[in-house]
Write a protein that holds these residues in place. Sequence first.
Motif, PDB file in Angstrom:
ATOM      1  N   PHE A  86       0.790  -1.129  -0.100  1.00 50.76           N
ATOM      2  CA  PHE A  86      -0.127   0.036   0.001  1.00 50.76           C
ATOM      3  C   PHE A  86       0.832   1.186  -0.058  1.00 50.76           C
ATOM      4  CE2 PHE A  86      -3.019  -3.217   2.212  1.00 50.76           C
ATOM      5  CZ  PHE A  86      -4.071  -2.901   1.381  1.00 50.76           C
ATOM      6  N   ASN A  87       0.395   2.308  -0.573  1.00 54.70           N
ATOM      7  CA  ASN A  87       0.778   3.448  -0.786  1.00 54.70           C
ATOM      8  C   ASN A  87      -0.002   4.367  -0.180  1.00 54.70           C
ATOM      9  OD1 ASN A  87       2.175   6.134  -0.884  1.00 54.70           O
ATOM     10  ND2 ASN A  87       2.424   5.993  -2.925  1.00 54.70           N
ATOM     11  N   PHE A  88      -0.410   4.688   0.978  1.00 55.80           N
ATOM     12  CA  PHE A  88      -1.572   5.729   1.660  1.00 55.80           C
ATOM     13  C   PHE A  88      -1.101   7.010   1.777  1.00 55.80           C
ATOM     14  CE2 PHE A  88      -2.325   1.582   3.945  1.00 55.80           C
ATOM     15  CZ  PHE A  88      -3.398   1.423   3.154  1.00 55.80           C
ATOM     16  N   GLY A  89      -1.955   7.922   1.161  1.00 63.66           N
ATOM     17  CA  GLY A  89      -1.652   9.255   1.378  1.00 63.66           C
ATOM     18  C   GLY A  89      -2.569  10.090   0.972  1.00 63.66           C
ATOM     19  N   GLY A  90      -2.674  11.619   0.925  1.00 64.38           N
ATOM     20  CA  GLY A  90      -3.260  12.461   0.380  1.00 64.38           C
ATOM     21  C   GLY A  90      -3.778  12.161  -1.006  1.00 64.38           C
ATOM     22  N   SER A  91      -5.156  12.068  -0.963  1.00 62.60           N
ATOM     23  CA  SER A  91      -5.523  11.571  -2.595  1.00 62.60           C
ATOM     24  C   SER A  91      -5.085  12.659  -3.838  1.00 62.60           C
ATOM     25  CB  SER A  91      -6.996  11.812  -2.733  1.00 62.60           C
ATOM     26  OG  SER A  91      -7.701  10.780  -1.927  1.00 62.60           O
ATOM     27  N   ASP A  92      -4.958  13.753  -3.705  1.00 63.46           N
ATOM     28  CA  ASP A  92      -4.432  14.536  -4.642  1.00 63.46           C
ATOM     29  C   ASP A  92      -2.844  14.063  -4.989  1.00 63.46           C
ATOM     30  OD1 ASP A  92      -3.359  15.588  -2.066  1.00 63.46           O
ATOM     31  OD2 ASP A  92      -2.954  17.591  -3.116  1.00 63.46           O
ATOM     32  N   SER A  93      -2.130  13.789  -4.216  1.00 71.35           N
ATOM     33  CA  SER A  93      -0.453  13.533  -4.294  1.00 71.35           C
ATOM     34  C   SER A  93      -0.649  12.136  -4.987  1.00 71.35           C
ATOM     35  CB  SER A  93       0.201  13.679  -3.078  1.00 71.35           C
ATOM     36  OG  SER A  93      -0.400  12.689  -1.942  1.00 71.35           O
ATOM     37  N   LEU A  94      -1.310  11.474  -4.348  1.00 69.97           N
ATOM     38  CA  LEU A  94      -1.363   9.920  -5.013  1.00 69.97           C
ATOM     39  C   LEU A  94      -1.721  10.196  -6.533  1.00 69.97           C
ATOM     40  CD1 LEU A  94      -3.112   7.893  -2.257  1.00 69.97           C
ATOM     41  CD2 LEU A  94      -0.733   7.914  -2.609  1.00 69.97           C
ATOM     42  N   ALA A  95      -2.800  10.765  -6.820  1.00 73.69           N
ATOM     43  CA  ALA A  95      -3.140  11.102  -8.208  1.00 73.69           C
ATOM     44  C   ALA A  95      -1.935  11.649  -9.103  1.00 73.69           C
ATOM     45  CB  ALA A  95      -4.548  11.938  -8.321  1.00 73.69           C
ATOM     46  N   ALA A  96      -1.378  12.650  -8.549  1.00 72.79           N
ATOM     47  CA  ALA A  96      -0.181  13.167  -9.282  1.00 72.79           C
ATOM     48  C   ALA A  96       0.906  12.327  -9.478  1.00 72.79           C
ATOM     49  CB  ALA A  96       0.360  14.444  -8.255  1.00 72.79           C
ATOM     50  N   GLY A  97       1.018  11.240  -8.515  1.00 68.98           N
ATOM     51  CA  GLY A  97       2.207  10.195  -8.726  1.00 68.98           C
ATOM     52  C   GLY A  97       1.731   9.217  -9.931  1.00 68.98           C
ATOM     53  N   ILE A  98       0.241   8.815  -9.837  1.00 73.88           N
ATOM     54  CA  ILE A  98      -0.036   8.149 -10.856  1.00 73.88           C
ATOM     55  C   ILE A  98      -0.078   8.568 -12.282  1.00 73.88           C
ATOM     56  CG2 ILE A  98      -2.099   6.884 -11.885  1.00 73.88           C
ATOM     57  CD1 ILE A  98      -2.899   6.502  -8.686  1.00 73.88           C
ATOM     58  N   THR A  99      -0.458   9.991 -12.291  1.00 74.83           N
ATOM     59  CA  THR A  99      -0.061  10.511 -13.813  1.00 74.83           C
ATOM     60  C   THR A  99       1.224  10.774 -14.015  1.00 74.83           C
ATOM     61  OG1 THR A  99      -0.429  12.751 -12.634  1.00 74.83           O
ATOM     62  CG2 THR A  99      -2.586  11.470 -13.313  1.00 74.83           C
ATOM     63  N   SER A 100       1.904  10.789 -13.318  1.00 76.00           N
ATOM     64  CA  SER A 100       3.478  11.011 -13.711  1.00 76.00           C
ATOM     65  C   SER A 100       4.230   9.452 -13.892  1.00 76.00           C
ATOM     66  CB  SER A 100       4.165  11.510 -12.215  1.00 76.00           C
ATOM     67  OG  SER A 100       3.758  12.977 -11.989  1.00 76.00           O
ATOM     68  N   GLY A 101       3.346   8.563 -13.801  1.00 82.46           N
ATOM     69  CA  GLY A 101       3.976   7.257 -14.127  1.00 82.46           C
ATOM     70  C   GLY A 101       4.355   6.390 -13.276  1.00 82.46           C
TER      71      GLY A 101
END
Length: 276
Positions: A86-101
Amino acid sequence: MTRSARRTRRTVQVVGATAAALLALSACSSDSGSDASPGSGSGEKSGGTEKLSGTVNVFAAASLTESFTELGEEFEKQHPGTKVVFNFGGSDSLAAGITSGAPADVFASASPKTMKVVTDADAASGTPATFVRNRLEIATLPGNPDKIATLKDLTGSGLKVVLCDKSVPCGAAAQKALDASKLKLTPVSYEEDVKSALNKVVLKEADAALVYKTDVKAAGDKVEGVEFPEAADAVNDYPITLLKDAPNAEVGRAFIELVRSAEGQKVLTEAGFTAP
């Protein structure tokens, strides 16, 4: 019997024996094939069921920490050979990480808005599904020494109140509740996610925080929860999706199935979430 009749009889016997042998060979071949059905992707079929293996990376909102950790352990028990990271955190930072690859198989967000960041980037596989809902609650110091009873009480002078940053779902929900009540609140700090906001109260660095009901419940006697009616104006839907570039899509899909199953919903509702 004539020579011609004997020849005909012998021919029929040979043909019959050959046919019987071919039928027996065919039956053996069929049985052998059913026992050795090849697997696909990260799963192998054994005894009619698919055997999953490998690591599945799940990016999930911080408020899902306790319930998803429990579900992850259950998933690993049900599927020996798998591991849920798991990678738990703020949804906005997680979304940014996903869209960055960032390599991930599953994304569970605390709001449709942050999920939209992922879908707009064409990083989701299919349409995200809402699996639970959550609402805000006021977390106070144990025993509620400041006698906080309403949302308006948080605006009183002398109180140290913490909010989540407005960019994350719990912060956006808090602002929505305050706007609905026509209240203005200046916190002593904005935190990056709901766990950070709650921790300020746990450590007695703040008198109160606006967090999710599930986080108050998870904290046990470290804080006291105060419900307020304006929370009904800021209920958050939690969507979940398999990601398009999932390294282990089959296992990711199976984890989502567990989350949305009756068993998964039981764990989530016991944590304080409500069904969608």
